[in-house]
Write a protein that holds these residues in place. Structure first.
Motif, PDB file in Angstrom:
ATOM      1  N   ASN A   1       1.266  -5.788   4.408  1.00 16.20           N
ATOM      2  CA  ASN A   1       0.836  -4.450   5.013  1.00 16.20           C
ATOM      3  C   ASN A   1       0.491  -4.823   6.363  1.00 16.20           C
TER       4      ASN A   1
ATOM      5  N   GLU B   1      -0.937   9.593  -2.656  1.00 19.81           N
ATOM      6  CA  GLU B   1      -1.377  10.302  -2.000  1.00 19.81           C
ATOM      7  C   GLU B   1      -1.586  11.740  -2.079  1.00 19.81           C
TER       8      GLU B   1
ATOM      9  N   THR C   1       0.817  -1.527  -0.222  1.00 15.98           N
ATOM     10  CA  THR C   1      -0.162  -0.203  -0.029  1.00 15.98           C
ATOM     11  C   THR C   1       1.034   1.203  -0.010  1.00 15.98           C
TER      12      THR C   1
ATOM     13  N   HIS D   1       9.541   8.048   4.555  1.00 20.08           N
ATOM     14  CA  HIS D   1       8.879   9.003   4.124  1.00 20.08           C
ATOM     15  C   HIS D   1       9.905  10.344   3.689  1.00 20.08           C
TER      16      HIS D   1
ATOM     17  N   LYS E   1       0.893   3.489   2.084  1.00 15.98           N
ATOM     18  CA  LYS E   1       1.171   3.614   3.461  1.00 15.98           C
ATOM     19  C   LYS E   1       2.541   2.933   3.869  1.00 15.98           C
ATOM     20  N   THR E   2       2.348   1.829   3.637  1.00 15.83           N
ATOM     21  CA  THR E   2       3.632   0.879   3.806  1.00 15.83           C
ATOM     22  C   THR E   2       4.860   1.309   3.082  1.00 15.83           C
TER      23      THR E   2
END
Ligand code: NAI
Ligand code: A1CAB
Length: 269
Positions: free
Chosen positions: A269, A134, A99, A109, A101-102
């Motif tokens: 995830n 995102e 994902t 980040h 997020k993962t």
């Protein structure tokens, strides 16, 4: 702009060739590392791109970085390149497993991450790529990524929850089409046509049918009916496929494909 490939097998090469043929980049802008020397040499010979000796060297130079290994290598290759990632770069995932997020967490980040599901017809400039991102990705970066993928096909931006179904419909579907087409080719071969003739007959007809579906404003049922002359031959074949529940078979195959995509995500995830 420099474009890097970490791994370059079937899908990596499809993107690479698609990019080169569209002329949005030239070979001097592409940097590749992939696992085997044999493969690196073959790619160098075929495309005259820059071949590097490590994933790290590719990542250090590239502005846009395609992670084109199988998903089981993603964590390892991200570890290898993490120290050279920064906000000026964009990492593009092409795999079902991770994902946004993962992926964001895996790169600490430090860099933009885009999640895509491309397909292998990108190799001939007729790709279909689903893209999720995102909201924080800046417009300029996003537009650049869209431009790159659009150079070798169509692009559809979707919310991340739609990627599993999208992947069945466009990422995996070329394999299902090939399987269907192989049955036609085998039929031609068994009935006096050469391989070349059989491939020409079915591939031209599928391209034509595909154009009809995408350009004519008819429901697909109307297009089917327009081929089936009353009392003619085609209706016999259509009836046979329906009696053998073709639509159920396809639905079941798509359900299984999507289910596996979701399992792959669950594993990572
Ligand atoms: N093949 C397809 O139609 C599609 C594939 N994908 C995704 O694309 C990704 C790649 O798939 P394919 O190209 O089919 O696989 P592939 O096996 O043909 O290519 C992967 C390449 O990565 C190389 N590799 C392995 N470990 C490496 C490492 N540590 N460092 C550098 N290179 C390494 C391999 O030697 C190979 O050349 C997968 O994650 C798959 O889910 C997505 C959409 C369609
Ligand atoms: O089979 C796979 O996992 C990838 C995703 C879509 C096409 N190939």
């Amino acid at each position: 702009m420099k474009i890097g490939f970490i791994g370059c097998g079937n899908m990596g090469e499809a993107i690479l060739k698609g990019l080169l043929e569209s002329n949005v980049v030239d070979a001097s802008q592409i940097f590749v590392h992939t696992k085997t020397e044999q493969r690196r040499e073959a790619l160098k010979k075929r495309y005259q791109i820059n071949i590097e000796n490590s994933n790290h060297l590719v990542a250090a130079q590239a502005d846009i970085l395609f992670l084109a290994t199988k998903p089981d290598r993603y964590e390892q290759v991200i570890q290898e390149i993490k120290d050279v990632l920064d906000q000026s770069k964009t990492v593009i995932s092409i795999t079902p497993s991770f994902t946004l997020k993962t992926l964001g967490a895996l790169v600490d980040h430090k860099t933009n991450v885009i999640r895509t599901i491309p397909n292998t017809p990108s190799l001939v400039g007729l790709g279909m790529t689903g893209i999720s991102h995102e909201e924080t990705v800046d417009k300029k970066t996003l537009n650049l990524i869209i431009e790159l993928f659009s150079s070798f096909g169509e692009v559809m931006i979707v919310s991340e929850d739609k990627l599993p179904i999208l992947s069945s419909l466009s990422g995996s579907s070329p394999a299902f089409s090939y399987l269907f087409m192989k049955a036609f080719v085998d039929y031609g071969l068994a009935n006096g046509f050469t391989l070349e003739e059989s491939v020409k007959l079915i591939s031209t007809s599928v391209v034509g049918a595909s154009q009809m579906v995408s350009t004519q404003n008819f429901p697909i049922e109307t297009l089917i009916n327009n081929v089936c002359s009353k009392g003619g031959s085609t209706i016999e074949g259509v009836n046979s496929l329906q009696e053998n529940h073709l639509e159920n078979l396809v639905k079941e195959a798509l359900d299984k494909t999507t289910k596996r995509f979701l399992e792959m995500m669950k594993e990572k995830n």
